[in-house]
Design a protein around this motif. Structure first.
Motif, mmCIF file in Angstrom:
data_model
loop_
_atom_site.group_PDB
_atom_site.id
_atom_site.type_symbol
_atom_site.label_atom_id
_atom_site.label_comp_id
_atom_site.label_asym_id
_atom_site.label_seq_id
_atom_site.Cartn_x
_atom_site.Cartn_y
_atom_site.Cartn_z
ATOM 1 N N SER A 102 3.438 -4.818 4.703
ATOM 2 C CA SER A 102 4.382 -5.865 5.122
ATOM 3 C C SER A 102 4.021 -6.484 6.465
ATOM 4 O O SER A 102 4.416 -7.612 6.752
ATOM 5 N N GLY B 173 6.346 6.626 -12.320
ATOM 6 C CA GLY B 173 5.391 7.444 -11.562
ATOM 7 C C GLY B 173 4.268 6.549 -11.042
ATOM 8 O O GLY B 173 3.830 5.631 -11.743
ATOM 9 N N THR C 79 0.844 -1.201 0.000
ATOM 10 C CA THR C 79 0.000 0.000 0.000
ATOM 11 C C THR C 79 0.876 1.247 0.000
ATOM 12 O O THR C 79 0.583 2.228 0.663
ATOM 13 N N VAL D 43 2.429 3.029 -5.253
ATOM 14 C CA VAL D 43 1.637 2.416 -6.326
ATOM 15 C C VAL D 43 0.352 1.796 -5.773
ATOM 16 O O VAL D 43 -0.745 2.039 -6.283
ATOM 17 N N THR E 130 4.431 -4.669 -3.955
ATOM 18 C CA THR E 130 5.515 -4.496 -2.995
ATOM 19 C C THR E 130 6.791 -4.241 -3.792
ATOM 20 O O THR E 130 6.823 -4.413 -5.010
HETATM 21 N N1 LIG Z 1 6.789 3.933 -8.772
HETATM 22 C C1 LIG Z 1 7.012 3.606 -10.033
HETATM 23 O O1 LIG Z 1 7.155 4.467 -10.923
HETATM 24 C C2 LIG Z 1 7.053 2.170 -10.446
HETATM 25 C C3 LIG Z 1 7.042 1.832 -11.806
HETATM 26 C C4 LIG Z 1 7.034 0.470 -12.170
HETATM 27 C C5 LIG Z 1 7.097 -0.494 -11.175
HETATM 28 N N2 LIG Z 1 7.158 -0.116 -9.856
HETATM 29 C C6 LIG Z 1 7.233 -1.163 -8.847
HETATM 30 O O2 LIG Z 1 6.068 -1.137 -8.033
HETATM 31 C C7 LIG Z 1 6.364 -1.676 -6.760
HETATM 32 C C8 LIG Z 1 5.808 -0.761 -5.680
HETATM 33 O O3 LIG Z 1 6.492 0.490 -5.748
HETATM 34 P P1 LIG Z 1 6.169 1.627 -4.685
HETATM 35 O O4 LIG Z 1 6.880 2.845 -5.158
HETATM 36 O O5 LIG Z 1 4.709 1.682 -4.422
HETATM 37 O O6 LIG Z 1 6.921 1.027 -3.377
HETATM 38 P P2 LIG Z 1 6.753 1.525 -1.876
HETATM 39 O O7 LIG Z 1 6.148 2.873 -1.817
HETATM 40 O O8 LIG Z 1 8.063 1.267 -1.219
HETATM 41 O O9 LIG Z 1 5.658 0.516 -1.255
HETATM 42 C C9 LIG Z 1 5.918 -0.823 -1.035
HETATM 43 C C10 LIG Z 1 4.768 -1.414 -0.258
HETATM 44 O O10 LIG Z 1 4.970 -2.831 -0.182
HETATM 45 C C11 LIG Z 1 4.753 -3.243 1.153
HETATM 46 N N3 LIG Z 1 5.474 -4.481 1.405
HETATM 47 C C12 LIG Z 1 6.799 -4.688 1.494
HETATM 48 N N4 LIG Z 1 7.063 -5.984 1.742
HETATM 49 C C13 LIG Z 1 5.861 -6.606 1.794
HETATM 50 C C14 LIG Z 1 5.450 -7.948 2.037
HETATM 51 N N5 LIG Z 1 6.332 -8.905 2.267
HETATM 52 N N6 LIG Z 1 4.131 -8.219 2.035
HETATM 53 C C15 LIG Z 1 3.215 -7.263 1.823
HETATM 54 N N7 LIG Z 1 3.543 -5.970 1.584
HETATM 55 C C16 LIG Z 1 4.845 -5.652 1.586
HETATM 56 C C17 LIG Z 1 5.228 -2.087 1.993
HETATM 57 O O11 LIG Z 1 4.705 -2.208 3.286
HETATM 58 P P3 LIG Z 1 5.311 -1.367 4.529
HETATM 59 O O12 LIG Z 1 4.812 0.013 4.341
HETATM 60 O O13 LIG Z 1 4.715 -2.082 5.703
HETATM 61 O O14 LIG Z 1 6.795 -1.517 4.452
HETATM 62 C C18 LIG Z 1 4.639 -0.924 1.183
HETATM 63 O O15 LIG Z 1 3.274 -0.770 1.511
HETATM 64 C C19 LIG Z 1 7.894 -1.834 -6.709
HETATM 65 O O16 LIG Z 1 8.234 -3.175 -6.936
HETATM 66 C C20 LIG Z 1 8.379 -0.961 -7.850
HETATM 67 O O17 LIG Z 1 9.603 -1.405 -8.391
HETATM 68 C C21 LIG Z 1 7.105 1.175 -9.477
#
Ligand SMILES: NC(=O)c1ccc[n+]([C@@H]2O[C@H](COP(=O)([O-])OP(=O)(O)OC[C@H]3O[C@@H](n4cnc5c(N)ncnc54)[C@H](OP(=O)(O)O)[C@@H]3O)[C@@H](O)[C@H]2O)c1
Length: 357
Positions: free
Chosen positions: A45, A337, A11, A14, A93
């Protein structure tokens, strides 16, 4: 009405955008497509929230107030007890470890949609085992946002591959953050470190910008595309130009890097001074299907070329195929983004829903 039950893991940037987009699109999807997207479980997490039937989640508050510590087992038991069908797990995640859960999820009846790139960039053995498991259980795995966020890169390449159109090369600016940094650096008379800081403030780079500068994220994307086209490669086989000087690399702290990032300035100024007037520096990924070489590097481009004329944080992917000849198919736009990525995940969910009974 076709009912789809989505369990969201993650959460963050993204995941949270996805929840809002999904709730906003729900009514329209019901009316236009005859599909009902439900979100019975939301988890980060440590904490999970199980939603009651027909409850419109004010999810942030609910996760905080009614969420509880959970194990994956609790989620699997809950969806089974509720008798949910058409289950999709969304991996939003950034976790290395979460992908180990894919096998249990698939066995429990879930299809998977992932923004997380990890499952597609681990060893070939893991990659193939996952596909075998999906096939055995007749489950789908969609991951369009792994490369280019909301841009349709993976699907375009897969369609070429499936239709036997020979892709010879994929080349482009794969990273939104590095696109912004080099587009700005080559257009303005400012220090590299200043532009790097600005990219961080605008939210383009990772909290540790060395993740972007190391070229590893671009390498992961190249590997995903290569494998999509049948190339059997491991991450270690990719040639990556690391832009972080060795005294500031991962062995030293982020604090040390931030304090000394001005050390980058003379290195990039030297490159800039070597440019001709009509040239710019670009950070590119290149996948040569003829030689099997995957390369992440800085190159010199003409200002007027497709990559040379990029602006802001745009990505651009050039796909060379036999039929397209010398002129590649170009897909260009915001390649990163949270909002465009979440929209891409939602699109994957809708496409997957279409395939379900
Ligand atoms: N942002 C972009 O432009 C973009 C583009 C393409 C792909 N992505 C991919 O999208 C994914 C998410 O990106 P984001 O920017 O949203 O990351 P983020 O803000 O760091 O959020 C990650 C989320 O995953 C949760 N999490 C971590 N480990 C977990 C587990 N074992 N079980 C359940 N939840 C877990 C975290 O929980 P906690 O808060 O409890 O730690 C947090 O809510 C990444 O893999 C990224 O590479 C992002």
């Amino acid at each position: 009405m076709k009912k789809i039950n989505i369990v969201l893991f993650g959460t963050g940037n993204v995941g949270s955008k996805l929840i809002n987009q999904l709730l906003q699109a729900r009514e329209q999807l019901r009316k236009r497509e005859g599909v009902e997207l439900n979100l019975p479980v939301i988890a980060n997490s440590t904490t999970a929230f199980f939603q009651k039937e027909n409850q419109q989640p004010s999810w942030e508050a609910d996760l905080v107030n009614f969420g509880f510590p959970y194990k994956l087992r609790d989620v699997l038991e809950y969806v089974q007890q509720q008798g949910y069908e058409n289950l999709i797990a969304v991996d939003a995640t950034a976790s290395e470890d979460f992908v180990n859960n894919y096998f249990s999820l698939i066995e429990a009846g879930f299809h998977i949609v992932a923004a997380n790139k990890v499952a597609n960039t681990r060893s070939s053995q893991f990659y193939l085992e996952l596909r075998k498991k999906l096939q055995e259980h007749n489950k789908f795995f969609f991951y369009e946002t792994n490369v280019g966020a909301g841009l349709p890169i993976v699907e375009t390449l897969r369609n070429f591959h499936r239709s036997n159109e020979r892709v010879t090369k994929v080349r482009g600016v794969f990273s939104g953050s590095l696109s912004y940094i080099f587009n700005t650096y080559c257009a303005e008379e400012r220090a590299f470190s200043e532009i790097l800081s600005e990219a961080g403030i605008k939210g383009f780079t990772e909290p540790d910008p060395r993740v972007d500068l190391s070229g590893k994220d671009v390498a992961r994307k190249l590997l995903i595309l290569g494998r999509e086209l049948g190339l059997e490669k491991e991450f270690e086989e990719i040639t990556i130009q690391d832009l972080v000087p060795s005294h500031l690399n991962g062995q030293s702290s982020l604090k040390n890097f931030q304090k000394n990032k001005k050390d980058l300035d003379p290195l990039f100024l030297k490159l800039k001074k070597e440019l001709k007037q009509d040239e710019v520096i670009r950070h590119v990924g290149e996948l040569d299907l003829q030689t099997g070489i995957l390369d992440v590097k800085l190159v010199t481009e003409k200002r007027t070329s497709a990559l040379g004329s990029l602006q802001n944080a745009d990505s651009s992917f050039e796909i060379f195929t036999e039929s397209y000849g010398e002129q590649p198919l170009v897909i260009k736009g915001a390649g990163a983004g949270a909002a465009v990525t979440a929209r891409g995940v939602l699109t994957d969910l809708i496409k997957l829903a279409e395939k379900l009974p």
